[in-house]
Design a protein around this motif. Sequence first.
Motif, mmCIF file in Angstrom:
data_model
loop_
_atom_site.group_PDB
_atom_site.id
_atom_site.type_symbol
_atom_site.label_atom_id
_atom_site.label_comp_id
_atom_site.label_asym_id
_atom_site.label_seq_id
_atom_site.Cartn_x
_atom_site.Cartn_y
_atom_site.Cartn_z
ATOM 1 N N GLN A 1 -19.959 23.977 22.855
ATOM 2 C CA GLN A 1 -18.808 24.370 22.026
ATOM 3 C C GLN A 1 -17.586 24.741 22.859
ATOM 4 O OE1 GLN A 1 -22.108 23.918 20.049
ATOM 5 N NE2 GLN A 1 -22.140 25.894 21.083
ATOM 6 N N GLN A 2 -17.457 24.221 24.070
ATOM 7 C CA GLN A 2 -16.394 24.686 24.959
ATOM 8 C C GLN A 2 -14.993 24.296 24.489
ATOM 9 O OE1 GLN A 2 -16.578 24.728 29.420
ATOM 10 N NE2 GLN A 2 -14.988 23.150 29.244
ATOM 11 N N ASP A 3 -14.794 23.036 24.103
ATOM 12 C CA ASP A 3 -13.449 22.542 23.797
ATOM 13 C C ASP A 3 -13.404 21.843 22.448
ATOM 14 O OD1 ASP A 3 -12.273 23.292 26.324
ATOM 15 O OD2 ASP A 3 -13.367 21.610 27.213
ATOM 16 N N ARG A 4 -12.193 21.757 21.912
ATOM 17 C CA ARG A 4 -11.910 20.943 20.735
ATOM 18 C C ARG A 4 -10.817 19.934 21.102
ATOM 19 N NH1 ARG A 4 -9.285 23.832 17.288
ATOM 20 N NH2 ARG A 4 -9.179 25.813 18.412
ATOM 21 N N ILE A 5 -10.694 18.887 20.301
ATOM 22 C CA ILE A 5 -9.668 17.880 20.542
ATOM 23 C C ILE A 5 -8.362 18.344 19.917
ATOM 24 C CG2 ILE A 5 -8.980 15.496 20.074
ATOM 25 C CD1 ILE A 5 -11.960 14.764 20.110
ATOM 26 N N LEU A 6 -7.314 18.374 20.701
ATOM 27 C CA LEU A 6 -6.011 18.800 20.208
ATOM 28 C C LEU A 6 -5.535 17.833 19.132
ATOM 29 C CD1 LEU A 6 -3.663 20.834 20.591
ATOM 30 C CD2 LEU A 6 -2.691 19.228 22.246
ATOM 31 N N GLY A 7 -5.226 18.374 17.964
ATOM 32 C CA GLY A 7 -4.778 17.521 16.876
ATOM 33 C C GLY A 7 -5.913 16.946 16.054
ATOM 34 N N THR A 8 -7.114 17.395 16.249
ATOM 35 C CA THR A 8 -8.360 17.013 15.571
ATOM 36 C C THR A 8 -8.995 15.758 16.157
ATOM 37 O OG1 THR A 8 -7.601 15.553 13.764
ATOM 38 C CG2 THR A 8 -7.474 17.945 13.395
ATOM 39 N N ASP B 1 -13.235 31.066 15.408
ATOM 40 C CA ASP B 1 -11.785 31.183 15.367
ATOM 41 C C ASP B 1 -11.175 29.869 15.857
ATOM 42 O OD1 ASP B 1 -9.077 31.664 15.932
ATOM 43 O OD2 ASP B 1 -9.431 33.670 16.744
ATOM 44 N N VAL B 2 -10.497 29.138 14.963
ATOM 45 C CA VAL B 2 -9.822 27.893 15.346
ATOM 46 C C VAL B 2 -8.318 28.014 15.094
ATOM 47 C CG1 VAL B 2 -11.836 26.417 15.072
ATOM 48 C CG2 VAL B 2 -10.369 26.854 13.088
ATOM 49 N N SER B 3 -7.801 29.219 15.272
ATOM 50 C CA SER B 3 -6.368 29.457 15.091
ATOM 51 C C SER B 3 -5.560 28.689 16.133
ATOM 52 C CB SER B 3 -6.062 30.952 15.234
ATOM 53 O OG SER B 3 -6.908 31.733 14.414
ATOM 54 N N PRO B 4 -4.383 28.167 15.754
ATOM 55 C CA PRO B 4 -3.561 27.450 16.732
ATOM 56 C C PRO B 4 -2.971 28.339 17.816
ATOM 57 C CG PRO B 4 -2.403 27.649 14.641
ATOM 58 C CD PRO B 4 -3.796 28.124 14.404
ATOM 59 N N GLU C 1 -5.494 15.101 24.348
ATOM 60 C CA GLU C 1 -5.768 16.316 25.113
ATOM 61 C C GLU C 1 -6.768 17.211 24.392
ATOM 62 O OE1 GLU C 1 -2.060 18.204 25.858
ATOM 63 O OE2 GLU C 1 -1.227 16.527 26.997
ATOM 64 N N PHE C 2 -7.226 18.240 25.106
ATOM 65 C CA PHE C 2 -8.204 19.183 24.572
ATOM 66 C C PHE C 2 -7.628 20.590 24.531
ATOM 67 C CE2 PHE C 2 -10.516 15.725 26.578
ATOM 68 C CZ PHE C 2 -11.405 15.365 25.587
ATOM 69 N N VAL D 1 -5.193 22.998 6.302
ATOM 70 C CA VAL D 1 -5.178 24.361 5.795
ATOM 71 C C VAL D 1 -3.964 25.066 6.387
ATOM 72 C CG1 VAL D 1 -6.677 25.283 7.637
ATOM 73 C CG2 VAL D 1 -6.581 26.431 5.408
ATOM 74 N N ALA D 2 -3.183 25.680 5.537
ATOM 75 C CA ALA D 2 -1.971 26.404 5.964
ATOM 76 C C ALA D 2 -1.078 25.536 6.852
ATOM 77 C CB ALA D 2 -2.348 27.699 6.690
ATOM 78 N N GLY D 3 -0.986 24.261 6.528
ATOM 79 C CA GLY D 3 -0.124 23.354 7.277
ATOM 80 C C GLY D 3 -0.666 22.915 8.613
ATOM 81 N N ASN D 4 -1.935 23.221 8.903
ATOM 82 C CA ASN D 4 -2.559 22.862 10.173
ATOM 83 C C ASN D 4 -3.726 21.903 9.941
ATOM 84 O OD1 ASN D 4 -1.620 24.860 12.623
ATOM 85 N ND2 ASN D 4 -1.367 25.802 10.608
ATOM 86 N N SER D 5 -3.859 20.941 10.834
ATOM 87 C CA SER D 5 -4.978 20.012 10.770
ATOM 88 C C SER D 5 -6.212 20.645 11.401
ATOM 89 C CB SER D 5 -4.637 18.712 11.504
ATOM 90 O OG SER D 5 -3.572 18.042 10.865
ATOM 91 N N VAL D 6 -7.367 20.480 10.751
ATOM 92 C CA VAL D 6 -8.625 21.040 11.242
ATOM 93 C C VAL D 6 -9.721 19.980 11.099
ATOM 94 C CG1 VAL D 6 -8.088 23.472 10.819
ATOM 95 C CG2 VAL D 6 -9.002 22.066 8.950
#
Length: 469
Positions: A206-213, A344-347, A81-82, A52-57
Motif C-alpha cells: 500500500q505504499q503509493d497511489r497513481i497520481l490522478g487515479t 486517508d486519500v486526501s489531496p 506519476e505516483f 468526490v468533492a471535485g476530486n478523482s478517486v
Amino acid sequence: MTLPEKRTVDVVIVGAGLLGLTAADQLTRNGYEVVVLEGRDRVGERIRRAEVAGNSVDAGATWVAPDHAALRELAARLGIEFVAQFHQGKGVISLGGKRRVEGLTALAPWVMADIARVMSVLQKRVDDLPLENPWTHPSAARLDAMSFGEWLRRTRALKGTRAFMNMICTVHWGAPVGDVSLFNVMRYIKTLGGLEHMLAVEGGDQQDRILGTAHGLVTALAETVDSHARTDASVEKSTAAIDTPRVLLDAPVERITTSEDRVTVETGTHRIDGRYVIVTASPMHRATIEFSPALPAQHYGLARSWRLGALSKAFVAYDRPFWRDDGLSGEGMSDDDTVFLTFDVSPGAAGPGILMVFCDARGFDAYTSFERRRRVIGHLAHLYGEQARDSIDYTDFSWGNDTFAPGGPNPAVGPKAWTAFGPYLREPVGRIHWAGSETAGRFSGTMNGAILSGQRAATELVTRLEGEK
C-alpha cells in the motif's frame, strides 16, 4: 437487421483492462494487428474512477508497491506519476465496538502475541510453496481441503486474531475466512512476497497511489494502443485500417468459435476473425461466453468453482482532514458489519479531507444509497469522532452490484477448488489463450500482476505467430 461489422486481425483480445491493453500494446509494437473488445462503456475493467468533492478517486484497484517494477516502468513510459499513501500518525482499531488508538498495538498483549504466532506459522507454510505450479506441493490437497477459517480454529487462534484475519480476507477476496481455502490464501501471500509485505504501507503493498487515479494510466495506455495501430509502419495497412480504432467499447463478447487455423469472436455488433484470441475475463466470467466447440469439461468446473467475492468502497469528503489534528493517520480497522478498513486519500493537508472506506458487501450492498451513507458515516463517527458527521460529499461503488462482470478483486477460491481446477487456469485451449491477474506467478491480484499476465500472454502469442511465418 444490422449486420455485424467484420474485421480480420492477428489477435483478438477480450477485455480492455490493464491486462488486455498491455497485451495489445506489446503485440502492436511487435507489428501485429489486434482488436480489443470491451463489454463496458469504458476501459479499465476493475480499475474505475469516481468523483468526490471535485476530486478523482480510485473506486477499484488503487495501490502500487515499491517492487511493482512492470507497473512503474509503464507509468514512466506514459508520463504518469505516483503519490505516497498518507501514513503519518496513529491508527485506530475497533473490535466488538471498543475503539482503540494506536491500531493493532493497542490490543491486549496476549492478542498481539497470538496474531504474531499465527502469522509466523502461516508464513512458514507459505515459504515452502512453489510460485509456479503450486498444486505440485506434496501437501497441496490437504491444505486445499480446509478453509482458512477452519485452519485458524485448528491453530487455536484467539477471537481477536480471527477477527483480524477476517478483515484481511475480506479486503483481498471479498469473502470471510470460512469461504476461502487455506491453499488459496497461502498461494496469494506467496505471490505478493509474504505477509509482512502484503500488509505494509511504507515499503509494502500500500505504499503509493497513481497520481490522478489508476484509470488515467489505463486511459493513456488505451490511447497508445490506438496510436500504434495508426502509425506502425512495420505492417502494411489500408487507409481505412489505419483510421479504425483498435479498442472497441460496448462490445460484450457472446461467442468464440475456433477452427484448425482461425478463431472468430462475435459480439452483437462485431464479427472479428483472427489467428488467436486472448481472453482476460476472470474464470467465473468466462462462463458468459459461448465456446464452439465446447471447452474441455475442466474449464467449466473452473468457471463454476473460482467465483469472485464482493467488495465495496465508499469515499467521504470533509472540508479538511480533521483527524490529522489528533495525530491520526486515517488508517482504521474494524469488525463492524459495514466498515472494516479506512485510509486517508486526501489531496493535501489544506483539504478536502477524504477517507477511503472499504465496506463489507454483506452489510452494505443491499441497502439504499441513503442507508449506505448513514451506516458508513455513523461508523466513521465511532472511529474518528463526531466531526465525521460533518461531511461535504459522499460517493460509493458496490462491485458486487456491478451491472457488467460483477465481483471483488480476486477469486474467493473455496476448499478443494484450487487443486482440482488450478492447473487449467492459464493452459491454452487450441487458439484460445487465457490471462488474468490471478494467473500471474508473482503479484497475483495486483495491477502489476495484471501487466505481467498481459506480457506473458503476448509473449506466448508472438512465439506462436513467429512460428507460423
